[in-house]
Structure formats: structure tokens, C-alpha cells
Design a protein around this motif. Structure first.
Motif, mmCIF file in Angstrom:
data_model
loop_
_atom_site.group_PDB
_atom_site.id
_atom_site.type_symbol
_atom_site.label_atom_id
_atom_site.label_comp_id
_atom_site.label_asym_id
_atom_site.label_seq_id
_atom_site.Cartn_x
_atom_site.Cartn_y
_atom_site.Cartn_z
ATOM 1 N N ARG A 57 0.777 -1.237 0.000
ATOM 2 C CA ARG A 57 0.000 0.000 0.000
ATOM 3 C C ARG A 57 0.815 1.298 0.000
ATOM 4 O O ARG A 57 0.267 2.365 -0.295
ATOM 5 C CB ARG A 57 -0.974 0.000 1.187
ATOM 6 N N ILE A 58 2.094 1.258 0.317
ATOM 7 C CA ILE A 58 2.876 2.498 0.266
ATOM 8 C C ILE A 58 3.359 2.691 -1.165
ATOM 9 O O ILE A 58 4.522 2.479 -1.515
ATOM 10 C CB ILE A 58 4.039 2.461 1.270
ATOM 11 N N ASN A 59 2.414 3.058 -1.997
ATOM 12 C CA ASN A 59 2.651 3.211 -3.435
ATOM 13 C C ASN A 59 1.653 4.226 -3.978
ATOM 14 O O ASN A 59 0.440 3.975 -3.959
ATOM 15 C CB ASN A 59 2.473 1.860 -4.134
ATOM 16 N N PRO A 60 2.126 5.379 -4.448
ATOM 17 C CA PRO A 60 1.206 6.422 -4.911
ATOM 18 C C PRO A 60 0.582 6.157 -6.274
ATOM 19 O O PRO A 60 -0.306 6.903 -6.697
ATOM 20 C CB PRO A 60 2.098 7.672 -4.957
ATOM 21 N N LEU A 105 7.405 -4.630 3.885
ATOM 22 C CA LEU A 105 6.634 -3.576 3.229
ATOM 23 C C LEU A 105 7.356 -3.122 1.972
ATOM 24 O O LEU A 105 8.574 -2.945 1.979
ATOM 25 C CB LEU A 105 6.457 -2.370 4.158
ATOM 26 N N ASP A 106 6.599 -2.949 0.900
ATOM 27 C CA ASP A 106 7.120 -2.360 -0.326
ATOM 28 C C ASP A 106 6.957 -0.850 -0.218
ATOM 29 O O ASP A 106 5.890 -0.362 0.162
ATOM 30 C CB ASP A 106 6.349 -2.894 -1.534
ATOM 31 N N VAL A 107 8.028 -0.110 -0.540
ATOM 32 C CA VAL A 107 7.994 1.352 -0.450
ATOM 33 C C VAL A 107 8.294 1.927 -1.822
ATOM 34 O O VAL A 107 9.370 1.717 -2.379
ATOM 35 C CB VAL A 107 9.017 1.865 0.586
ATOM 36 N N ASN A 108 7.323 2.665 -2.352
ATOM 37 C CA ASN A 108 7.421 3.230 -3.691
ATOM 38 C C ASN A 108 7.087 4.720 -3.610
ATOM 39 O O ASN A 108 6.189 5.115 -2.869
ATOM 40 C CB ASN A 108 6.444 2.502 -4.622
ATOM 41 N N ALA A 109 7.811 5.547 -4.360
ATOM 42 C CA ALA A 109 7.538 6.987 -4.381
ATOM 43 C C ALA A 109 7.490 7.500 -5.812
ATOM 44 O O ALA A 109 7.931 8.615 -6.101
ATOM 45 C CB ALA A 109 8.599 7.739 -3.578
ATOM 46 N N THR A 144 1.246 -7.772 -1.952
ATOM 47 C CA THR A 144 -0.207 -7.876 -1.917
ATOM 48 C C THR A 144 -0.744 -7.035 -0.768
ATOM 49 O O THR A 144 0.017 -6.364 -0.061
ATOM 50 C CB THR A 144 -0.636 -9.357 -1.797
ATOM 51 N N ASN A 145 -2.058 -7.078 -0.569
ATOM 52 C CA ASN A 145 -2.702 -6.243 0.445
ATOM 53 C C ASN A 145 -3.046 -7.060 1.688
ATOM 54 O O ASN A 145 -4.032 -7.789 1.701
ATOM 55 C CB ASN A 145 -3.968 -5.603 -0.122
ATOM 56 N N PRO A 146 -2.270 -6.919 2.767
ATOM 57 C CA PRO A 146 -2.539 -7.703 3.970
ATOM 58 C C PRO A 146 -3.769 -7.231 4.741
ATOM 59 O O PRO A 146 -4.205 -7.909 5.671
ATOM 60 C CB PRO A 146 -1.274 -7.493 4.812
ATOM 61 N N LEU A 147 -4.322 -6.081 4.362
ATOM 62 C CA LEU A 147 -5.508 -5.582 5.061
ATOM 63 C C LEU A 147 -6.768 -6.353 4.676
ATOM 64 O O LEU A 147 -7.792 -6.240 5.351
ATOM 65 C CB LEU A 147 -5.713 -4.090 4.764
ATOM 66 N N GLU A 148 -6.690 -7.142 3.604
ATOM 67 C CA GLU A 148 -7.842 -7.933 3.159
ATOM 68 C C GLU A 148 -7.871 -9.276 3.880
ATOM 69 O O GLU A 148 -6.958 -10.090 3.726
ATOM 70 C CB GLU A 148 -7.774 -8.170 1.649
ATOM 71 N N GLN A 184 -0.545 -2.117 7.965
ATOM 72 C CA GLN A 184 -0.154 -3.330 7.237
ATOM 73 C C GLN A 184 0.619 -4.298 8.130
ATOM 74 O O GLN A 184 0.409 -5.515 8.084
ATOM 75 C CB GLN A 184 0.685 -2.969 6.013
ATOM 76 N N VAL A 185 1.520 -3.764 8.936
ATOM 77 C CA VAL A 185 2.287 -4.634 9.837
ATOM 78 C C VAL A 185 1.370 -5.243 10.895
ATOM 79 O O VAL A 185 1.459 -6.433 11.204
ATOM 80 C CB VAL A 185 3.444 -3.854 10.485
ATOM 81 N N GLU A 186 0.462 -4.448 11.433
ATOM 82 C CA GLU A 186 -0.484 -4.974 12.426
ATOM 83 C C GLU A 186 -1.379 -6.046 11.810
ATOM 84 O O GLU A 186 -1.800 -6.984 12.498
ATOM 85 C CB GLU A 186 -1.325 -3.837 12.997
ATOM 86 N N ALA A 187 -1.654 -5.936 10.503
ATOM 87 C CA ALA A 187 -2.502 -6.926 9.825
ATOM 88 C C ALA A 187 -1.751 -8.209 9.484
ATOM 89 O O ALA A 187 -2.368 -9.210 9.122
ATOM 90 C CB ALA A 187 -3.094 -6.327 8.559
ATOM 91 N N GLY A 188 -0.417 -8.184 9.568
ATOM 92 C CA GLY A 188 0.338 -9.409 9.325
ATOM 93 C C GLY A 188 1.369 -9.355 8.227
ATOM 94 O O GLY A 188 1.954 -10.387 7.881
#
Length: 297
Positions: free
Chosen positions: A27-30, A63-67, A247-251, A55-59
Motif C-alpha cells: 500500500r505504500i505506493n502512490p 513492506l514495499d515502499v514506492n515513491a 499484496t494487500n494484507p488488510l484484506e 499493514q504490519v499490524e494486519a500481518g
């Protein structure tokens, strides 16, 4: 067994054939997130902070970091984002950019051993990115396309991956530190996309002996209820040998699919992870028994 070890300053995560599947939070991707892009461009990282922690709390294990923001100072923003995220959480990061200067800026401030995302089979990319990866002792995502583009033939994509692994070795980067992305095409546009990835992932594991990752959401592009498709894809890909995914760990469906895949692949020892995630708290059990008139034994 091939093991790719990534690290922050204080924590290691291992991607491996005999390890639980690694979730890399996306999710850290604009890209496609106009509000996030505008905030990051203006130096507002509050949404980045919230996404990192959630995201970390969700598991998420990484983390992917994109700017990647058009007309912005991507190297400066990426370096600032990497530093911020590392101050908030101890999970390793995937530093994600198509701009070599931005990768260099992110690597310069990173504490630990990151995953560089990414290098392709194109000659200019190989010669620009691999020395940078070697210099910083990082691991790298190898995307299986080259100057000819993305082939629809999985055998061609395998050959590109093999080329990257061999060129990485020339720079002193072991195959353990090359994580191949076999490239996921939208299933709505290419009905064979799923089978192609499953076949290619198995070959990458058995023949090239490398770990693998994908941008999982690509498979469902253009379809309704994308999360359902993504979750099923991840479970099937894990069965074929995939060892990580962005992927999205919040799902919840994504988390369930990955945990179930770990159980069925035998990488969740004694099913401990599954049991702990689904064990009902004792007070809830007692409350349910009182409602149904059952007594504790």
C-alpha cells in the motif's frame, strides 16, 4: 533449500522453499492513489505512516515502499519515506523504483539488508542496478522481461530469468539473493495467465532454484470482486512454488488464503499459526456456552 534473508536493523525475514509464505505489503505506493501522491509530493507522510503501521499490524512480514510520482523529486521522497517507515516498524523493506537514482537514495539511508525492486533483463538495467545491489549487499527482484518486452511464452520468460541470475552471479550476487518475478498478466485479458504463472513458478523453483514473488493484484485487473480472485490465485501459486507476493494484507481473504496455503504446504509447523489465528478466546467460549445452555466440562 534456497533461502533469501532480508533484514531491518533489528529483524530478519526469510523467504524460502521451507518457510511460511512472505506477505510484502503493497500500500505504500502512490500509483493510482492521487491523494497519497499529492500528500507525499508536498511532504505530508501521515497517510504513509498510517499505512505502514496498519499493514504490519494486519500481518505483513515486509513492506514495499514506492515513491513514483510524476514531476516530483523521487530520490528525495523515496529516501525520506524509507527512513520514516524504518522509524515506525522493524520489518524489512522492499525499495521500489524504476529510477536508478531513487534506488540509490533509498539504499543509502536503509538500515539492514533490503530487497531492491527491481531489475529486468535489459542490458542497461542490468549494468545500472546489479552493481548497486552488490555494493549495498542487498537482494533484488528480477523481473522476467527484457528489451523485447513481456513475452506471452513462459519459456521465454524463464530464459530471461536465467539470464538475470547468471548476470547477478557475475557481480557477486548469489542466486539466494535473486527473487524472480515471473510476471502476472490480467486473467480477464489472457485466460491462460494463471496456468502460465503456475507452470513458470514451478520451473523457477525446481530448475533455477530461486525464490519468487509477484504483484498479486495484477491477476484480477478489470474484474469485479478482485480480492476473491487474488486470494485464490495466491493459494494456487503457493502450491506451485511461489514463496512471496506483494499484496494487500488488510484484506481478510488474502490473509486467510496465505495462512491456509502455509498449512497445506507444510510450512506452518503443527498448524500453530492457523490455530493461534482462529482460536476462540476462553471468555468468548464461556459466553457462547451460556447462551446455548451448555456447561464447561
Amino acid at each position: 533449500m534456497t533461502r533469501t534473508v532480508l533484514a531491518s536493523a533489528t529483524r530478519e525475514v526469510v523467504i524460502g522453499f521451507d518457510q511460511p509464505f512472505v506477505i510484502i505489503g503493497e500500500r505504500i505506493n502512490p500509483t493510482g492513489r492521487k491523494l497519497l501522491a499529492e500528500e507525499m509530493k508536498n511532504g505530508d507522510f501521515s497517510r504513509v505512516s498510517a499505512d505502514a503501521i496498519a499493514q504490519v499490524e494486519a500481518g505483513a512480514h515486509m513492506l514495499d515502499v514506492n515513491a513514483g510520482i510524476p514531476l516530483a523529486d523521487e530520490p528525495g521522497i523515496l529516501a525520506a519515506t524509507v527512513s520514516l517507515v524504518q522509524s515506525l516498524t522493524d520489518v524489512p523493506l522492499s525499495i521500489d523504483s524504476s529510477i536508478v537514482e531513487a534506488l540509490a537514495a533509498g539504499l543509502a539511508v536503509y538500515k539492514g539488508k533490503p530487497l531492491v525492486n527491481s531489475v529486468t533483463g535489459e542490458e542497461d538495467r542490468l549494468e545500472a542496478v546489479l552493481p548497486l545491489v552488490a555494493k549495498h549487499g542487498a537482494a533484488v527482484v528480477a523481473i522476467s522481461n527484457d528489451e523485447t518486452g513481456i513475452s506471452e511464452d513462459p519459456d521465454v520468460r524463464f530464459a530471461v530469468a536465467e539470464k538475470i541470475v547468471n548476470r547477478a552471479a557475475d557481480h557477486g550476487i548469489s542466486r539466494e539473493d535473486v527473487v524472480v518475478d515471473p510476471l502476472v498478466m490480467p486473467i480477464g485479458a489472457m485466460p491462460t495467465a494463471g496456468r502460465q504463472v503456475f507452470r513458470l513458478t514451478a520451473r523457477l523453483r525446481e530448475e533455477l532454484k530461486v525464490n519468487t514473488t509477484v504483484g498479486a493484484s495484477n491477476i484480477s485487473f478489470g474484474l469485479p470482486h478482485r480480492t476473491g480472485i487474488n486470494a485464490a490465485f495466491l493459494a494456487m501459486a503457493a502450491a506451485s512454488g511461489l514463496t512471496s507476493a506483494i499484496t494487500n494484507p488488510l484484506e481478510p481473504e488474502i490473509r486467510q488464503a496465505v495462512m491456509a496455503a502455509n498449512v497445506l504446504n507444510g510450512t506452518d509447523t503443527d498448524c500453530v499459526g492457523w490455530i493461534e489465528a482462529h482460536r476462540q478466546p476462553a471468555e468468548d467460549v464461556d459466553r457462547q456456552r451460556r447462551r446455548t445452555g451448555r456447561r464447561s466440562q
